[in-house]
Design a protein around this motif. Structure first.
Motif, PDB file in Angstrom:
ATOM      1  N   LEU A 117       0.825  -1.210   0.000  1.00 26.61           N
ATOM      2  CA  LEU A 117       0.000   0.000   0.000  1.00 26.61           C
ATOM      3  C   LEU A 117       0.860   1.263   0.000  1.00 26.61           C
ATOM      4  N   ALA A 118       1.973   1.232   0.742  1.00 24.06           N
ATOM      5  CA  ALA A 118       2.870   2.388   0.755  1.00 24.06           C
ATOM      6  C   ALA A 118       3.458   2.612  -0.634  1.00 24.06           C
ATOM      7  N   TYR A 119       3.747   1.511  -1.331  1.00 28.42           N
ATOM      8  CA  TYR A 119       4.286   1.621  -2.683  1.00 28.42           C
ATOM      9  C   TYR A 119       3.233   2.131  -3.660  1.00 28.42           C
ATOM     10  N   LEU A 120       1.985   1.708  -3.466  1.00 24.92           N
ATOM     11  CA  LEU A 120       0.914   2.114  -4.376  1.00 24.92           C
ATOM     12  C   LEU A 120       0.417   3.538  -4.116  1.00 24.92           C
ATOM     13  N   MET A 121       0.634   4.043  -2.905  1.00 25.60           N
ATOM     14  CA  MET A 121       0.029   5.318  -2.506  1.00 25.60           C
ATOM     15  C   MET A 121       0.349   6.470  -3.460  1.00 25.60           C
ATOM     16  N   PRO A 122       1.637   6.694  -3.845  1.00 23.22           N
ATOM     17  CA  PRO A 122       1.887   7.820  -4.752  1.00 23.22           C
ATOM     18  C   PRO A 122       1.175   7.687  -6.084  1.00 23.22           C
ATOM     19  N   ALA A 123       1.178   6.474  -6.665  1.00 22.71           N
ATOM     20  CA  ALA A 123       0.525   6.281  -7.961  1.00 22.71           C
ATOM     21  C   ALA A 123      -0.980   6.469  -7.857  1.00 22.71           C
ATOM     22  N   VAL A 124      -1.576   5.953  -6.784  1.00 22.91           N
ATOM     23  CA  VAL A 124      -3.020   6.101  -6.600  1.00 22.91           C
ATOM     24  C   VAL A 124      -3.384   7.568  -6.404  1.00 22.91           C
ATOM     25  N   SER A 125      -2.572   8.296  -5.632  1.00 22.30           N
ATOM     26  CA  SER A 125      -2.861   9.715  -5.408  1.00 22.30           C
ATOM     27  C   SER A 125      -2.743  10.508  -6.707  1.00 22.30           C
ATOM     28  N   ILE A 126      -1.787  10.129  -7.565  1.00 21.79           N
ATOM     29  CA  ILE A 126      -1.638  10.790  -8.868  1.00 21.79           C
ATOM     30  C   ILE A 126      -2.841  10.498  -9.747  1.00 21.79           C
ATOM     31  N   LEU A 127      -3.286   9.239  -9.733  1.00 18.34           N
ATOM     32  CA  LEU A 127      -4.443   8.859 -10.546  1.00 18.34           C
ATOM     33  C   LEU A 127      -5.693   9.612 -10.098  1.00 18.34           C
ATOM     34  N   VAL A 128      -5.932   9.667  -8.801  1.00 15.27           N
ATOM     35  CA  VAL A 128      -7.111  10.362  -8.272  1.00 15.27           C
ATOM     36  C   VAL A 128      -7.023  11.861  -8.550  1.00 15.27           C
ATOM     37  N   ALA A 129      -5.838  12.417  -8.329  1.00 17.67           N
ATOM     38  CA  ALA A 129      -5.681  13.860  -8.529  1.00 17.67           C
ATOM     39  C   ALA A 129      -5.873  14.252  -9.987  1.00 17.67           C
ATOM     40  N   GLY A 130      -5.731  13.292 -10.906  1.00 17.72           N
ATOM     41  CA  GLY A 130      -5.963  13.589 -12.314  1.00 17.72           C
ATOM     42  C   GLY A 130      -7.350  14.137 -12.577  1.00 17.72           C
ATOM     43  N   PHE A 131      -8.305  13.791 -11.727  1.00 20.24           N
ATOM     44  CA  PHE A 131      -9.663  14.319 -11.863  1.00 20.24           C
ATOM     45  C   PHE A 131      -9.723  15.813 -11.545  1.00 20.24           C
ATOM     46  N   PHE A 132      -8.754  16.316 -10.764  1.00 18.32           N
ATOM     47  CA  PHE A 132      -8.858  17.677 -10.234  1.00 18.32           C
ATOM     48  C   PHE A 132      -7.738  18.616 -10.687  1.00 18.32           C
ATOM     49  N   LEU A 133      -6.735  18.098 -11.416  1.00 17.24           N
ATOM     50  CA  LEU A 133      -5.568  18.930 -11.708  1.00 17.24           C
ATOM     51  C   LEU A 133      -5.896  20.127 -12.587  1.00 17.24           C
ATOM     52  N   ASP A 134      -6.812  19.948 -13.544  1.00 15.11           N
ATOM     53  CA  ASP A 134      -7.191  21.103 -14.364  1.00 15.11           C
ATOM     54  C   ASP A 134      -7.882  22.164 -13.522  1.00 15.11           C
ATOM     55  N   ASP A 135      -8.732  21.737 -12.590  1.00 14.91           N
ATOM     56  CA  ASP A 135      -9.390  22.692 -11.691  1.00 14.91           C
ATOM     57  C   ASP A 135      -8.353  23.429 -10.838  1.00 14.91           C
ATOM     58  N   ALA A 136      -7.351  22.674 -10.349  1.00 16.45           N
ATOM     59  CA  ALA A 136      -6.312  23.294  -9.528  1.00 16.45           C
ATOM     60  C   ALA A 136      -5.494  24.284 -10.347  1.00 16.45           C
ATOM     61  N   ALA A 137      -5.143  23.894 -11.575  1.00 12.77           N
ATOM     62  CA  ALA A 137      -4.371  24.796 -12.435  1.00 12.77           C
ATOM     63  C   ALA A 137      -5.158  26.074 -12.731  1.00 12.77           C
ATOM     64  N   GLU A 138      -6.448  25.924 -12.953  1.00 15.14           N
ATOM     65  CA  GLU A 138      -7.285  27.096 -13.232  1.00 15.14           C
ATOM     66  C   GLU A 138      -7.314  28.050 -12.039  1.00 15.14           C
ATOM     67  N   ILE A 139      -7.386  27.500 -10.835  1.00 16.77           N
ATOM     68  CA  ILE A 139      -7.402  28.333  -9.630  1.00 16.77           C
ATOM     69  C   ILE A 139      -6.090  29.103  -9.506  1.00 16.77           C
ATOM     70  N   VAL A 140      -4.970  28.416  -9.725  1.00 13.89           N
ATOM     71  CA  VAL A 140      -3.665  29.072  -9.627  1.00 13.89           C
ATOM     72  C   VAL A 140      -3.542  30.175 -10.670  1.00 13.89           C
ATOM     73  N   GLU A 141      -3.962  29.883 -11.901  1.00 14.71           N
ATOM     74  CA  GLU A 141      -3.889  30.888 -12.965  1.00 14.71           C
ATOM     75  C   GLU A 141      -4.761  32.103 -12.652  1.00 14.71           C
ATOM     76  N   ARG A 142      -5.958  31.832 -12.152  1.00 16.51           N
ATOM     77  CA  ARG A 142      -6.907  32.929 -11.909  1.00 16.51           C
ATOM     78  C   ARG A 142      -6.462  33.813 -10.747  1.00 16.51           C
ATOM     79  N   THR A 143      -5.892  33.212  -9.715  1.00 21.04           N
ATOM     80  CA  THR A 143      -5.542  33.993  -8.527  1.00 21.04           C
ATOM     81  C   THR A 143      -4.166  34.636  -8.624  1.00 21.04           C
ATOM     82  N   ASP A 144      -3.198  33.942  -9.242  1.00 16.96           N
ATOM     83  CA  ASP A 144      -1.835  34.471  -9.282  1.00 16.96           C
ATOM     84  C   ASP A 144      -1.492  35.168 -10.597  1.00 16.96           C
TER      85      ASP A 144
END
Length: 233
Positions: A76-103
Motif C-alpha cells: 500500500l505504501a508503494y501504491l500510494m503515490p501512484a493512486v494519489s496521482i491517478l485520483v488527482a488527475g480528476f482535479f488537476l485542471d481545476d487546480a491549475a485554473e485556480i492558480v492561474e486565476r488567482t496568481d
C-alpha cells in the motif's frame, strides 16, 4: 525563478480553494487504498484456505498473519503515490485554473484538456510512476547508485509529466514537450523538489497539487523567455 515558483506553489497548496480539492482527492485516495487492502486480504485468506495453510503451532500462524500484514503495508505504501496521482488527475485542471486565476489574473486563461484525454494522461502517469519505481526499487539497495537512480528516475518523470500537463493548457502537447526540453535544467530542478517530497510518507500525498501549482508558475515565468517559440493557443 524556481524558489519563487516553489514558494508560490506551497502557498497555493494550502489556500482554501486548493485545500478543498486536497481533501476530496485524499478521501478518494484513502477509499481506493482501502478497497485494495480489502481485496488483498481476501486473496490472502482465500489462498491460505485453498492450500490448507495452517500449522499445529498457533504462534507460527500468528507470525504468518503478521508477515502478511507487513507485506500489505509495504504494498500500500508503494501504491500510494501512484493512486494519489491517478485520483488527482480528476482535479488537476481545476487546480491549475485556480492558480492561474488567482496568481495571474491579467493573463489569458488556459483551456483544460478534454476529460477523456486528461484521464488517459492520468492513467498513463500513474502507470509510469508504478513502473519507474518498480524498476528503481530493484536496485534501490545498491549502495549510492540505487538511491541516486530512484531519485533521478522520479525527478525526471515528475518534471516531465507535471510541466507538460500545465503547459498543455496553453499550447499543443508536442510544443509543451519542446518547451520542457528547451528549459530542461529548470524543469528538472522542479522535478527534484517533487521527487524529494514524494519520498516523505504522508506528505507525498501533497505531490499532485503542489506539482501542478509549481509547474503552472514555472510555465508562466518560462513562457515570457525568448527560447519559447510559437504562440499560446
Amino acid at each position: 525563478m524556481l524558489v519563487e515558483s516553489a514558494a508560490a506553489a506551497l502557498r497555493q497548496t494550502f489556500s482554501p480553494p486548493l485545500r478543498a480539492i486536497l481533501w476530496k482527492s485524499l478521501g478518494l485516495t484513502v477509499g481506493l487504498l482501502l478497497l485494495v487492502w480489502l481485496g488483498l486480504t481476501r486473496l490472502i485468506q482465500a489462498f491460505q484456505a485453498s492450500h490448507h495453510i495452517s500449522t499445529q503451532y498457533p504462534i507460527l500462524d500468528n507470525l504468518a498473519y503478521y508477515l502478511a500484514g507487513v507485506g500489505l503495508v509495504v504494498v500500500l505504501a508503494y501504491l500510494m503515490p501512484a493512486v494519489s496521482i491517478l485520483v488527482a488527475g480528476f482535479f488537476l485542471d481545476d487546480a491549475a485554473e485556480i492558480v492561474e486565476r488567482t496568481d495571474f489574473p491579467n493573463d489569458p486563461p488556459g483551456r483544460p484538456m478534454p476529460f477523456g484525454t486528461a484521464m488517459l494522461y492520468a492513467v498513463r502517469f500513474a502507470g509510469l510512476t508504478l513502473l519507474v519505481n518498480l524498476a528503481a526499487l530493484v536496485i534501490f539497495f545498491v549502495p549510492v547508485i540505487g538511491i541516486a537512480a530512484f531519485f533521478a528516475a522520479n525527478a525526471y518523470l515528475l518534471s516531465r509529466e507535471y510541466f507538460e500537463m500545465a503547459a498543455a493548457r496553453f499550447r499543443p502537447l508536442p510544443e509543451a514537450a519542446e518547451m520542457r526540453r528547451a528549459f530542461s535544467v529548470r524543469t528538472l530542478g522542479a522535478g527534484c523538489l517533487l521527487a524529494a517530497l514524494m519520498v516523505v510518507p504522508i506528505l507525498n500525498l501533497l505531490t499532485p497539487l503542489f506539482g501542478i501549482a509549481l509547474m503552472v508558475h514555472l510555465h508562466k515565468r518560462l513562457g515570457r523567455r525568448p527560447l519559447v517559440t510559437g504562440p499560446l493557443r
